[in-house]
Design a protein around this motif. Sequence first.
Motif, PDB file in Angstrom:
ATOM      1  N   LEU A  62       6.865 -13.164   5.750  1.00  0.00           N
ATOM      2  CA  LEU A  62       7.196 -14.375   5.106  1.00  0.00           C
ATOM      3  C   LEU A  62       5.997 -14.830   4.094  1.00  0.00           C
ATOM      4  O   LEU A  62       4.901 -14.867   4.261  1.00  0.00           O
ATOM      5  CB  LEU A  62       7.310 -15.523   6.144  1.00  0.00           C
ATOM      6  CG  LEU A  62       7.534 -16.718   5.620  1.00  0.00           C
ATOM      7  CD1 LEU A  62       8.756 -16.825   5.034  1.00  0.00           C
ATOM      8  CD2 LEU A  62       7.534 -17.850   7.025  1.00  0.00           C
ATOM      9  N   LEU A  63       6.480 -14.892   2.787  1.00  0.00           N
ATOM     10  CA  LEU A  63       5.828 -15.394   1.833  1.00  0.00           C
ATOM     11  C   LEU A  63       6.089 -17.070   1.904  1.00  0.00           C
ATOM     12  O   LEU A  63       7.230 -17.438   1.220  1.00  0.00           O
ATOM     13  CB  LEU A  63       5.996 -14.879   0.466  1.00  0.00           C
ATOM     14  CG  LEU A  63       4.990 -15.296  -0.677  1.00  0.00           C
ATOM     15  CD1 LEU A  63       3.560 -14.942  -0.459  1.00  0.00           C
ATOM     16  CD2 LEU A  63       5.582 -14.586  -1.769  1.00  0.00           C
ATOM     17  N   ALA A  64       5.016 -17.818   2.279  1.00  0.00           N
ATOM     18  CA  ALA A  64       5.701 -19.380   2.564  1.00  0.00           C
ATOM     19  C   ALA A  64       4.886 -19.924   1.350  1.00  0.00           C
ATOM     20  O   ALA A  64       4.148 -19.700   0.472  1.00  0.00           O
ATOM     21  CB  ALA A  64       4.864 -19.841   3.803  1.00  0.00           C
ATOM     22  N   LEU A 103       2.233 -13.149   7.511  1.00  0.00           N
ATOM     23  CA  LEU A 103       2.606 -14.288   6.835  1.00  0.00           C
ATOM     24  C   LEU A 103       1.408 -14.528   5.945  1.00  0.00           C
ATOM     25  O   LEU A 103       0.131 -14.508   6.374  1.00  0.00           O
ATOM     26  CB  LEU A 103       2.700 -15.504   7.949  1.00  0.00           C
ATOM     27  CG  LEU A 103       3.287 -16.789   7.237  1.00  0.00           C
ATOM     28  CD1 LEU A 103       3.704 -17.643   8.670  1.00  0.00           C
ATOM     29  CD2 LEU A 103       2.056 -17.627   6.809  1.00  0.00           C
ATOM     30  N   LYS A 104       1.810 -14.962   4.666  1.00  0.00           N
ATOM     31  CA  LYS A 104       0.952 -15.604   3.690  1.00  0.00           C
ATOM     32  C   LYS A 104       1.359 -16.782   3.139  1.00  0.00           C
ATOM     33  O   LYS A 104       2.619 -16.864   2.866  1.00  0.00           O
ATOM     34  CB  LYS A 104       0.642 -14.471   2.607  1.00  0.00           C
ATOM     35  CG  LYS A 104      -0.217 -13.344   3.053  1.00  0.00           C
ATOM     36  CD  LYS A 104      -1.626 -13.682   2.844  1.00  0.00           C
ATOM     37  CE  LYS A 104      -2.423 -12.644   3.344  1.00  0.00           C
ATOM     38  NZ  LYS A 104      -3.952 -13.009   3.409  1.00  0.00           N
ATOM     39  N   TYR A 142      -0.962 -12.039  -2.775  1.00  0.00           N
ATOM     40  CA  TYR A 142      -0.371 -12.121  -1.445  1.00  0.00           C
ATOM     41  C   TYR A 142       0.937 -11.201  -1.346  1.00  0.00           C
ATOM     42  O   TYR A 142       1.260 -10.790  -0.608  1.00  0.00           O
ATOM     43  CB  TYR A 142       0.180 -13.531  -1.361  1.00  0.00           C
ATOM     44  CG  TYR A 142      -1.061 -14.402  -1.113  1.00  0.00           C
ATOM     45  CD1 TYR A 142      -2.326 -14.180  -0.999  1.00  0.00           C
ATOM     46  CD2 TYR A 142      -0.890 -15.854  -0.490  1.00  0.00           C
ATOM     47  CE1 TYR A 142      -3.322 -14.764  -0.621  1.00  0.00           C
ATOM     48  CE2 TYR A 142      -1.943 -16.623  -0.216  1.00  0.00           C
ATOM     49  CZ  TYR A 142      -3.200 -16.091  -0.208  1.00  0.00           C
ATOM     50  OH  TYR A 142      -4.193 -16.881   0.150  1.00  0.00           O
ATOM     51  N   MET A 143       1.673 -11.126  -2.550  1.00  0.00           N
ATOM     52  CA  MET A 143       2.927 -10.234  -2.401  1.00  0.00           C
ATOM     53  C   MET A 143       2.241  -8.631  -2.087  1.00  0.00           C
ATOM     54  O   MET A 143       3.012  -8.131  -1.319  1.00  0.00           O
ATOM     55  CB  MET A 143       3.495 -10.126  -3.939  1.00  0.00           C
ATOM     56  CG  MET A 143       4.596 -11.075  -3.981  1.00  0.00           C
ATOM     57  SD  MET A 143       5.071 -11.301  -5.660  1.00  0.00           S
ATOM     58  CE  MET A 143       5.629  -9.964  -6.274  1.00  0.00           C
ATOM     59  N   GLN A 144       1.154  -8.387  -2.514  1.00  0.00           N
ATOM     60  CA  GLN A 144       0.564  -7.022  -2.333  1.00  0.00           C
ATOM     61  C   GLN A 144       0.377  -6.892  -0.933  1.00  0.00           C
ATOM     62  O   GLN A 144       0.549  -6.011  -0.073  1.00  0.00           O
ATOM     63  CB  GLN A 144      -0.428  -6.736  -3.260  1.00  0.00           C
ATOM     64  CG  GLN A 144      -0.246  -6.204  -4.764  1.00  0.00           C
ATOM     65  CD  GLN A 144      -1.211  -6.257  -5.623  1.00  0.00           C
ATOM     66  OE1 GLN A 144      -2.259  -6.877  -5.566  1.00  0.00           O
ATOM     67  NE2 GLN A 144      -1.111  -5.640  -6.770  1.00  0.00           N
ATOM     68  N   ALA A 145      -0.381  -7.942  -0.174  1.00  0.00           N
ATOM     69  CA  ALA A 145      -0.792  -8.030   1.056  1.00  0.00           C
ATOM     70  C   ALA A 145       0.407  -7.816   2.033  1.00  0.00           C
ATOM     71  O   ALA A 145       0.340  -7.206   2.772  1.00  0.00           O
ATOM     72  CB  ALA A 145      -1.723  -9.270   1.326  1.00  0.00           C
ATOM     73  N   LEU A 146       1.667  -8.657   1.681  1.00  0.00           N
ATOM     74  CA  LEU A 146       2.721  -8.649   2.347  1.00  0.00           C
ATOM     75  C   LEU A 146       3.150  -7.232   2.247  1.00  0.00           C
ATOM     76  O   LEU A 146       3.942  -6.605   3.362  1.00  0.00           O
ATOM     77  CB  LEU A 146       3.704  -9.748   2.220  1.00  0.00           C
ATOM     78  CG  LEU A 146       3.184 -11.050   2.522  1.00  0.00           C
ATOM     79  CD1 LEU A 146       4.300 -12.179   2.177  1.00  0.00           C
ATOM     80  CD2 LEU A 146       2.554 -11.200   3.953  1.00  0.00           C
ATOM     81  N   ASP A 147       3.201  -6.714   1.254  1.00  0.00           N
ATOM     82  CA  ASP A 147       3.846  -5.063   0.977  1.00  0.00           C
ATOM     83  C   ASP A 147       3.002  -4.210   1.917  1.00  0.00           C
ATOM     84  O   ASP A 147       3.745  -3.413   2.687  1.00  0.00           O
ATOM     85  CB  ASP A 147       3.685  -4.890  -0.701  1.00  0.00           C
ATOM     86  CG  ASP A 147       4.796  -3.990  -1.002  1.00  0.00           C
ATOM     87  OD1 ASP A 147       5.888  -3.574  -0.306  1.00  0.00           O
ATOM     88  OD2 ASP A 147       4.655  -3.203  -2.003  1.00  0.00           O
TER      89      ASP A 147
END
Length: 320
Positions: free
Chosen positions: A243-245, A260-261, A279-284
């Motif tokens: 989840l990107l919040a 979750l970020k 954050y997109m990279q971290a969730l990826d």
Amino acid sequence: MAEIIAVGEAMQRALALLEGGDVVAIPTETVYGLAGDATNGVAVARIFEAKGRPRFNPLIAHVADLAMADRIALFDPLSSRLAAAFWPGPLTLVLPQRAENGIHPLVTAGLGTIALRMPRGFGGELIARLGRPLAAPSANSSGRISATTAQAVAADLGGRIRLVVDGGATPVGVESTIVKVEDGKLRLLRPGGIAAGEIEAVAGAKMLRGATGIEAPGMLASHYAPGASMRLNAERVGVDEALLAFGPSRAEGWRQAVALKNLSEVGDLREAAANLFSYMQALDRSGAASIAVEPVPFDGLGEAINDRLARAAAPRDKIA
Ligand code: TXA
Ligand code: MG
């Protein structure tokens, strides 16, 4: 592998590489740029090679001051006013080129116009010392997320370039806003680090929206793409989703998110822009097959954030 050197120690090494026609990754206030001498065709070709970028996509030429910009392009009164208001900073102006301005045609993909921007900080100083403009697209492989840290640059391009200048996390976090004056009217070609409304306030008029002519600004439908698929305006989190919040209240089912970020706990769009790509990279990296993204409002920098999210979520067969 590329060396990573802190801004304070990197000037001489960066200059030597650029003078030799090589490329260097540098921090700017928006995102990291992969810079090469804009007057040197070999250097510009190396940028395309390192990024694996389709050649028809023209690059931004970065200048140190207005005198350098004036030698390259013809300013109309409105563009001059915008430069005075926002340079150095995250605004790119598309302008007619002057004849014999020294810019290698590979920079502009042979167009009669050129995109110009004056960056803050290390980049500006580097260009002043070099005495020539730097062509610099974002320092990422073509179609991937723009890098906002030196480590992200090194992870992506480190095998193909020699130096990453480390200036820490870039403060703005999304690319520059690109505008162009057409018949006295201002057109927004790419939303970015300066909110459209701020530009309109200085221009004293609303901007036209939607690119015409060359579909320039990273207009490949799928751009900035992470490996996971992206699901925008998510009201609930599905099984095996990250989840990107955004903001203080969470989508339904958020507790089951794989990772979750939150772009900004307090709902600040500036903070969200600065965090977006990392954050997109971290969730990826969490390995989730899909990233659910909570709704982000469209006002101010929200326009640029939503633009990047839409490209990241676009069907992948459009990646060049
Ligand atoms: O913040 C930024 O703008 C970053 C940093 C490194 O300065 N640079 C950046 O460059 O985002 P790049 O190459 O990723 O994006 C430049 C955009 C492209 O989408 C390109 O199509 C557009 O500028 N562009 C370049 N020349 C143009 C022109 N003559 N007319 C219209 N669009 C142009
Ligand atoms: Mg880019």
